[in-house]
Scaffold this motif. Structure first.
Motif, PDB file in Angstrom:
ATOM      1  N   PHE A 119       0.938  -1.085  -0.439  1.00  0.00           N
ATOM      2  CA  PHE A 119       0.209  -0.041  -0.225  1.00  0.00           C
ATOM      3  C   PHE A 119       1.145   1.222  -0.043  1.00  0.00           C
TER       4      PHE A 119
ATOM      5  N   HIS B 192      -8.216   2.966   4.247  1.00  0.00           N
ATOM      6  CA  HIS B 192      -6.708   3.128   4.627  1.00  0.00           C
ATOM      7  C   HIS B 192      -6.506   2.004   5.357  1.00  0.00           C
ATOM      8  N   ARG B 193      -7.570   1.779   6.347  1.00  0.00           N
ATOM      9  CA  ARG B 193      -7.138   1.058   7.392  1.00  0.00           C
ATOM     10  C   ARG B 193      -7.369   0.056   7.476  1.00  0.00           C
TER      11      ARG B 193
ATOM     12  N   GLY C  50      -4.645  -1.083   6.250  1.00  0.00           N
ATOM     13  CA  GLY C  50      -3.158  -0.818   7.210  1.00  0.00           C
ATOM     14  C   GLY C  50      -3.578  -2.118   8.615  1.00  0.00           C
ATOM     15  N   LYS C  51      -4.757  -2.579   7.745  1.00  0.00           N
ATOM     16  CA  LYS C  51      -4.237  -4.224   8.580  1.00  0.00           C
ATOM     17  C   LYS C  51      -3.834  -4.893   7.667  1.00  0.00           C
ATOM     18  N   VAL C  52      -4.383  -5.611   6.267  1.00  0.00           N
ATOM     19  CA  VAL C  52      -4.178  -6.768   5.644  1.00  0.00           C
ATOM     20  C   VAL C  52      -3.040  -6.371   4.420  1.00  0.00           C
ATOM     21  N   SER C  53      -2.344  -5.637   4.273  1.00  0.00           N
ATOM     22  CA  SER C  53      -1.400  -4.929   3.663  1.00  0.00           C
ATOM     23  C   SER C  53      -0.054  -5.529   4.280  1.00  0.00           C
ATOM     24  N   ASP C  54       1.363  -5.916   3.334  1.00  0.00           N
ATOM     25  CA  ASP C  54       2.376  -6.326   3.938  1.00  0.00           C
ATOM     26  C   ASP C  54       4.029  -5.722   3.806  1.00  0.00           C
TER      27      ASP C  54
ATOM     28  N   LEU D 108       3.151  -0.863   3.676  1.00  0.00           N
ATOM     29  CA  LEU D 108       3.162  -0.326   4.258  1.00  0.00           C
ATOM     30  C   LEU D 108       3.541   1.167   3.992  1.00  0.00           C
TER      31      LEU D 108
ATOM     32  N   ARG E 290       4.982   0.419   7.580  1.00  0.00           N
ATOM     33  CA  ARG E 290       5.569  -1.527   7.843  1.00  0.00           C
ATOM     34  C   ARG E 290       6.127  -1.851   6.540  1.00  0.00           C
TER      35      ARG E 290
END
Lengths: 163, 175
Positions: free
Chosen positions: B4, B151-152, B155-159, B161, B173
């Motif tokens: 992301f 976006h949130r 924020g959880k599923v992206s490897d 960011l 991240r």
């Protein structure tokens, strides 16, 4: 490394979130301190406030107040104050001095956790009150960050420790 | 994997995301696909699209249009998908014909998981429009809320960011 065709399970996400918090440089067993959480609108600051609070105060239910509506005497007892910028707004609307009021609040409640929006990254507002409001929020944000032992920036639900 | 990339207007996020997608390509058999979400409404947007398309063609991207119903887009496991951007997609899903209105964010989440599951890598571009402190009309606020939800979610599923500021990547991240 995660395979491209694997979508994480809920548990993995929670693990990762805890990992992110731990990696932000925070010691979980630290004494309760003043914390400032800032970030853009709707980025997950309130959620992060609760998580940081519980990491600090195991099991104790926090008194969470909204900056928008609460009275000073109540705010002095709060564990968490959300949307602090809205408190500043109402003080300005009532013709009160938000700097003095903030200092008074922090003196009485030096261990409070505060969340506040980042709102300075736009065009200068046409309206004089809006200009004053926006700048006051920015400057009080600096004061809060100075006083805080920990400050975080939240974006997409992820916290980055600034201080 | 899901990457992301966010940033403000003119931050260099698109260029960063394009280069990221190019770097993710490891083998000849892998294909770069750009999922275009901007609906051309007038001559100016056609010109802009034409210029961008040319720029990407030089980097080896094939363009695939998708204005709504991302979950129905056909993708292949050899493809590296660059999805640009969430703000267009959210607007399309909230305000255009056959859109999902208040379920826009939910539909797009489904679409993102669909792409991530079936492609090699997915790069999603988002717009950081949440730090101007403005109170807009209710329709615009709802648009911002739906987009922030996405976006949130990412924020959880992206490897990975990354926020791009003045062309400089700031890691939220790390991979």
């Amino acid at each position: 490394m995660v395979k491209s065709n694997d979508v994480d399970t809920a548990e993995e996400k929670v693990q990762r979130k805890n990992h992110d918090i731990n990696n932000s440089g925070r010691k979980s067993a630290e004494e309760k301190t003043m914390i400032l959480i800032t970030g853009g609108a709707f980025q997950g600051k309130s959620e992060m406030a609760k998580q940081l609070y519980f990491a600090q105060e195991n099991g104790k239910e926090p008194l969470i107040l909204e900056g928008k509506t609460e009275e000073m005497e109540l705010l002095k007892k709060a564990d968490i104050i959300l949307h602090f910028h809205l408190w500043i707004r109402s003080l300005l609307e009532e013709g009160k001095d938000p700097y003095a009021m903030t200092e008074q609040l922090l003196k009485a409640n030096p261990r409070v956790l505060i969340t506040m929006n980042q709102m300075g990254c736009g065009i200068v507002p046409m309206d004089a009150f809006d200009r004053k409001y926006r700048e006051t929020v920015g400057r009080i944000g600096c004061l809060l960050a100075k006083q805080a032992q920990e400050a975080y920036l939240v974006n997409c639900g992820i916290a980055k420790r600034l201080k | 994997m899901i990457f992301f990339v966010i940033g403000g207007s003119g931050s260099g996020k698109s260029e960063y995301a394009e280069n990221l997608a190019v770097q993710l390509k490891e083998q000849e058999t892998e294909k770069l696909v750009y999922v275009a979400t901007m609906k051309p409404l007038d001559e100016e947007s056609w010109q802009r699209i034409g210029r961008h398309r040319k720029m990407r063609a030089g980097k080896g991207f094939e363009t695939r249009e998708c204005y709504t119903h991302l979950e129905q887009l056909s993708v292949d496991k050899n493809e590296i998908i660059l999805l640009e951007c969430l703000s267009n997609l959210t607007a399309n899903e909230m305000f255009s014909e056959n859109c999902r209105k208040e379920q826009a964010a939910q539909a797009i989440e489904k679409g993102i998981l669909h792409l991530a599951k079936h492609c090699r890598h997915l790069v999603v571009v988002g717009n950081n429009v949440f730090e101007d402190g403005m109170e807009y009309d209710e329709t615009t606020m709802e648009y911002l809320r739906q987009m922030a939800g996405l976006h949130r979610f990412l924020g959880k599923v992206s490897d990975s960011l990354t926020e791009v500021i003045c062309g400089i990547p700031v890691e939220w991240r790390k991979l």
